[in-house]
Motif scaffolding. Structure first.
Motif, PDB file in Angstrom:
ATOM      1  N   GLN A 153     -37.812 -69.348  -8.197  1.00 47.08           N
ATOM      2  CA  GLN A 153     -38.258 -68.284  -7.300  1.00 47.08           C
ATOM      3  C   GLN A 153     -39.574 -68.654  -6.620  1.00 47.08           C
ATOM      4  O   GLN A 153     -39.740 -68.453  -5.408  1.00 47.08           O
ATOM      5  CB  GLN A 153     -38.428 -66.986  -8.092  1.00 47.08           C
ATOM      6  CG  GLN A 153     -37.119 -66.392  -8.589  1.00 47.08           C
ATOM      7  CD  GLN A 153     -37.337 -65.221  -9.520  1.00 47.08           C
ATOM      8  OE1 GLN A 153     -38.164 -65.291 -10.444  1.00 47.08           O
ATOM      9  NE2 GLN A 153     -36.592 -64.145  -9.326  1.00 47.08           N
ATOM     10  N   ALA A 154     -40.514 -69.192  -7.396  1.00 49.13           N
ATOM     11  CA  ALA A 154     -41.809 -69.577  -6.834  1.00 49.13           C
ATOM     12  C   ALA A 154     -41.652 -70.678  -5.790  1.00 49.13           C
ATOM     13  O   ALA A 154     -42.318 -70.679  -4.754  1.00 49.13           O
ATOM     14  CB  ALA A 154     -42.756 -70.029  -7.947  1.00 49.13           C
ATOM     15  N   ASP A 155     -40.767 -71.636  -6.058  1.00 51.92           N
ATOM     16  CA  ASP A 155     -40.564 -72.734  -5.120  1.00 51.92           C
ATOM     17  C   ASP A 155     -39.969 -72.230  -3.811  1.00 51.92           C
ATOM     18  O   ASP A 155     -40.368 -72.661  -2.727  1.00 51.92           O
ATOM     19  CB  ASP A 155     -39.651 -73.787  -5.740  1.00 51.92           C
ATOM     20  CG  ASP A 155     -39.451 -74.973  -4.820  1.00 51.92           C
ATOM     21  OD1 ASP A 155     -40.406 -75.745  -4.642  1.00 51.92           O
ATOM     22  OD2 ASP A 155     -38.344 -75.120  -4.268  1.00 51.92           O
ATOM     23  N   ASN A 156     -39.030 -71.301  -3.897  1.00 46.81           N
ATOM     24  CA  ASN A 156     -38.439 -70.742  -2.689  1.00 46.81           C
ATOM     25  C   ASN A 156     -39.489 -70.002  -1.861  1.00 46.81           C
ATOM     26  O   ASN A 156     -39.543 -70.125  -0.628  1.00 46.81           O
ATOM     27  CB  ASN A 156     -37.291 -69.806  -3.061  1.00 46.81           C
ATOM     28  CG  ASN A 156     -36.634 -69.171  -1.853  1.00 46.81           C
ATOM     29  OD1 ASN A 156     -36.741 -67.956  -1.660  1.00 46.81           O
ATOM     30  ND2 ASN A 156     -35.955 -69.953  -1.021  1.00 46.81           N
ATOM     31  N   GLU A 157     -40.359 -69.242  -2.535  1.00 49.19           N
ATOM     32  CA  GLU A 157     -41.424 -68.538  -1.820  1.00 49.19           C
ATOM     33  C   GLU A 157     -42.427 -69.514  -1.206  1.00 49.19           C
ATOM     34  O   GLU A 157     -43.000 -69.238  -0.140  1.00 49.19           O
ATOM     35  CB  GLU A 157     -42.145 -67.561  -2.760  1.00 49.19           C
ATOM     36  CG  GLU A 157     -41.282 -66.412  -3.268  1.00 49.19           C
ATOM     37  CD  GLU A 157     -40.958 -65.384  -2.197  1.00 49.19           C
ATOM     38  OE1 GLU A 157     -41.360 -65.570  -1.025  1.00 49.19           O
ATOM     39  OE2 GLU A 157     -40.297 -64.383  -2.533  1.00 49.19           O
ATOM     40  N   LEU A 158     -42.644 -70.658  -1.857  1.00 44.93           N
ATOM     41  CA  LEU A 158     -43.519 -71.679  -1.279  1.00 44.93           C
ATOM     42  C   LEU A 158     -42.980 -72.143   0.069  1.00 44.93           C
ATOM     43  O   LEU A 158     -43.737 -72.301   1.036  1.00 44.93           O
ATOM     44  CB  LEU A 158     -43.647 -72.872  -2.228  1.00 44.93           C
ATOM     45  CG  LEU A 158     -44.300 -74.134  -1.626  1.00 44.93           C
ATOM     46  CD1 LEU A 158     -45.731 -73.855  -1.199  1.00 44.93           C
ATOM     47  CD2 LEU A 158     -44.234 -75.294  -2.612  1.00 44.93           C
ATOM     48  N   GLN A 159     -41.680 -72.359   0.151  1.00 46.66           N
ATOM     49  CA  GLN A 159     -41.093 -72.803   1.419  1.00 46.66           C
ATOM     50  C   GLN A 159     -41.294 -71.739   2.501  1.00 46.66           C
ATOM     51  O   GLN A 159     -41.573 -72.058   3.662  1.00 46.66           O
ATOM     52  CB  GLN A 159     -39.608 -73.108   1.231  1.00 46.66           C
ATOM     53  CG  GLN A 159     -39.314 -74.177   0.188  1.00 46.66           C
ATOM     54  CD  GLN A 159     -39.997 -75.505   0.483  1.00 46.66           C
ATOM     55  OE1 GLN A 159     -40.039 -75.944   1.629  1.00 46.66           O
ATOM     56  NE2 GLN A 159     -40.526 -76.138  -0.557  1.00 46.66           N
ATOM     57  N   HIS A 160     -41.173 -70.475   2.141  1.00 47.76           N
ATOM     58  CA  HIS A 160     -41.436 -69.401   3.101  1.00 47.76           C
ATOM     59  C   HIS A 160     -42.879 -69.483   3.598  1.00 47.76           C
ATOM     60  O   HIS A 160     -43.150 -69.321   4.798  1.00 47.76           O
ATOM     61  CB  HIS A 160     -41.209 -68.028   2.462  1.00 47.76           C
ATOM     62  CG  HIS A 160     -39.803 -67.780   2.051  1.00 47.76           C
ATOM     63  ND1 HIS A 160     -39.420 -66.635   1.367  1.00 47.76           N
ATOM     64  CD2 HIS A 160     -38.666 -68.506   2.210  1.00 47.76           C
ATOM     65  CE1 HIS A 160     -38.123 -66.679   1.139  1.00 47.76           C
ATOM     66  NE2 HIS A 160     -37.645 -67.804   1.626  1.00 47.76           N
ATOM     67  N   LEU A 161     -43.799 -69.706   2.662  1.00 49.91           N
ATOM     68  CA  LEU A 161     -45.209 -69.771   3.034  1.00 49.91           C
ATOM     69  C   LEU A 161     -45.481 -70.958   3.955  1.00 49.91           C
ATOM     70  O   LEU A 161     -46.225 -70.841   4.943  1.00 49.91           O
ATOM     71  CB  LEU A 161     -46.074 -69.879   1.773  1.00 49.91           C
ATOM     72  CG  LEU A 161     -47.586 -69.896   1.985  1.00 49.91           C
ATOM     73  CD1 LEU A 161     -48.053 -68.606   2.648  1.00 49.91           C
ATOM     74  CD2 LEU A 161     -48.311 -70.111   0.661  1.00 49.91           C
ATOM     75  N   LEU A 162     -44.882 -72.105   3.665  1.00 51.41           N
ATOM     76  CA  LEU A 162     -45.057 -73.277   4.524  1.00 51.41           C
ATOM     77  C   LEU A 162     -44.532 -73.017   5.935  1.00 51.41           C
ATOM     78  O   LEU A 162     -45.120 -73.484   6.923  1.00 51.41           O
ATOM     79  CB  LEU A 162     -44.345 -74.487   3.905  1.00 51.41           C
ATOM     80  CG  LEU A 162     -44.922 -75.023   2.588  1.00 51.41           C
ATOM     81  CD1 LEU A 162     -44.013 -76.112   2.026  1.00 51.41           C
ATOM     82  CD2 LEU A 162     -46.339 -75.544   2.790  1.00 51.41           C
ATOM     83  N   ILE A 163     -43.459 -72.276   6.024  1.00 48.27           N
ATOM     84  CA  ILE A 163     -42.908 -71.925   7.340  1.00 48.27           C
ATOM     85  C   ILE A 163     -43.891 -71.051   8.106  1.00 48.27           C
ATOM     86  O   ILE A 163     -44.141 -71.269   9.305  1.00 48.27           O
ATOM     87  CB  ILE A 163     -41.550 -71.223   7.175  1.00 48.27           C
ATOM     88  CG1 ILE A 163     -40.503 -72.221   6.673  1.00 48.27           C
ATOM     89  CG2 ILE A 163     -41.099 -70.598   8.500  1.00 48.27           C
ATOM     90  CD1 ILE A 163     -39.197 -71.573   6.228  1.00 48.27           C
ATOM     91  N   MET A 164     -44.472 -70.046   7.428  1.00 45.97           N
ATOM     92  CA  MET A 164     -45.426 -69.164   8.105  1.00 45.97           C
ATOM     93  C   MET A 164     -46.678 -69.930   8.525  1.00 45.97           C
ATOM     94  O   MET A 164     -47.253 -69.672   9.592  1.00 45.97           O
ATOM     95  CB  MET A 164     -45.803 -67.986   7.204  1.00 45.97           C
ATOM     96  CG  MET A 164     -44.630 -67.096   6.841  1.00 45.97           C
ATOM     97  SD  MET A 164     -43.651 -66.605   8.290  1.00 45.97           S
ATOM     98  CE  MET A 164     -42.121 -66.122   7.503  1.00 45.97           C
TER      99      MET A 164
END
Length: 289
Positions: free
Chosen positions: A143-154
């Motif tokens: 879950q944390a890794d998936n949210e990291l990818q979201h953050l990198l996109i933003m």
């Protein structure tokens, strides 16, 4: 990515806080609060607004003894959680009115925090000798890794360009981290419920954004980090569990929205879990590692 060092204080205060934290966590471990599912849970289905072609796969919960289920959260606690999230959401919405990408950056920075807190607590339990929650650890890491990818996109879209936005997001994250640690140790069921509400807010936010800006988003290119991640090879070699084509910014936000729905439904499942087994039945979609 931008980082914020944890605040430091006087030596005595730091040692006192560490001692208190270790004592609480040790007591928590000795009491056997290892989170695992032990009862039947209904199918988790996509909710209104999901693209049917990209709907998260339903999680299947294995049946177990019904008397092992935890007591439901009291209505007053649920109401408190909703009021708390409502206040935070309202404040962010007012502060970032007409500034969508920085708002999403703040939301994604905060959304990662609960999973860090869960992993921290579970790693300590492992250090203290509890070796029966590997599946739960892997789940929250996913879950944390998936949210990291979201953050990198933003960040790629410019959401973190302003110092004030980074300052606000990172300070909220530090406070929220310690809040979740304490809550997770004392009442994991409520910690999961609170996170479920945050993910529900994230899902609704992105869904509304897509409905309001669909044509404009379809005309904009997808950032490289999103194409790499959802195409099968993101930052640090990370790949989405369900590779998808993202040809424009609409596709990117639709994929993020669907990820948030998976987190929400998974956390809804975990909020009903009692001590004593593993959490594989609550794992869906992008949370697999």
């Amino acid at each position: 990515a931008h980082h914020l060092d944890a605040p430091t204080g006087r030596s005595t205060g730091v040692h006192t806080w560490r001692s208190m934290s270790l004592a609480v966590m040790a007591a928590f471990a000795l009491q056997g609060h290892v989170l695992t599912p032990t009862h039947t849970r209904p199918r988790i289905s996509p909710r209104v607004g999901l693209n049917p072609r990209q709907a998260p796969q339903a999680a299947t919960i294995q049946p177990a003894e019904p008397d092992s289920a935890p007591e439901p959260l009291a209505p007053g606690i649920q109401a408190f959680d909703r009021a708390l999230i409502g206040v935070v959401k309202g404040g962010i919405d007012v502060l970032y009115r007409d500034r969508d990408i920085p708002r999403f950056y703040v939301l994604e920075t905060v959304a990662r925090v609960p999973y860090f807190a869960y992993v921290s607590c579970l790693h300590l339990l492992e250090t203290l000798g509890r070796r029966d929650h590997f599946g739960t650890l892997r789940h929250h890491f996913g879950q944390a890794d998936n949210e990291l990818q979201h953050l990198l996109i933003m960040e790629a879209l410019g959401g973190a360009d302003n110092f004030t936005d980074r300052f606000i997001a990172q300070h909220i994250a530090v406070f929220y981290y310690w809040m979740v640690v304490v809550l997770y140790l004392a009442r994991p069921q409520q910690a999961y419920h609170l996170s479920e509400l945050i993910e529900e807010h994230a899902f609704a936010t992105y869904d509304t954004y897509l409905e309001s800006n669909g044509d404009a988003l379809r005309a904009l290119p997808a950032p490289k980090v999103a194409v790499a991640y959802y195409g099968g090879g993101g930052e640090g070699g990370t790949a989405a569990a369900r590779p998808r084509r993202v040809e424009n910014l609409f596709d990117v936000f639709a994929a993020i929205r669907d990820d948030e729905a998976e987190h929400r439904d998974s956390l809804e499942c975990m909020a009903t879990v009692a001590p004593g087994g593993d959490m594989d039945g609550c794992i869906v979609g992008e949370e697999r590692v």
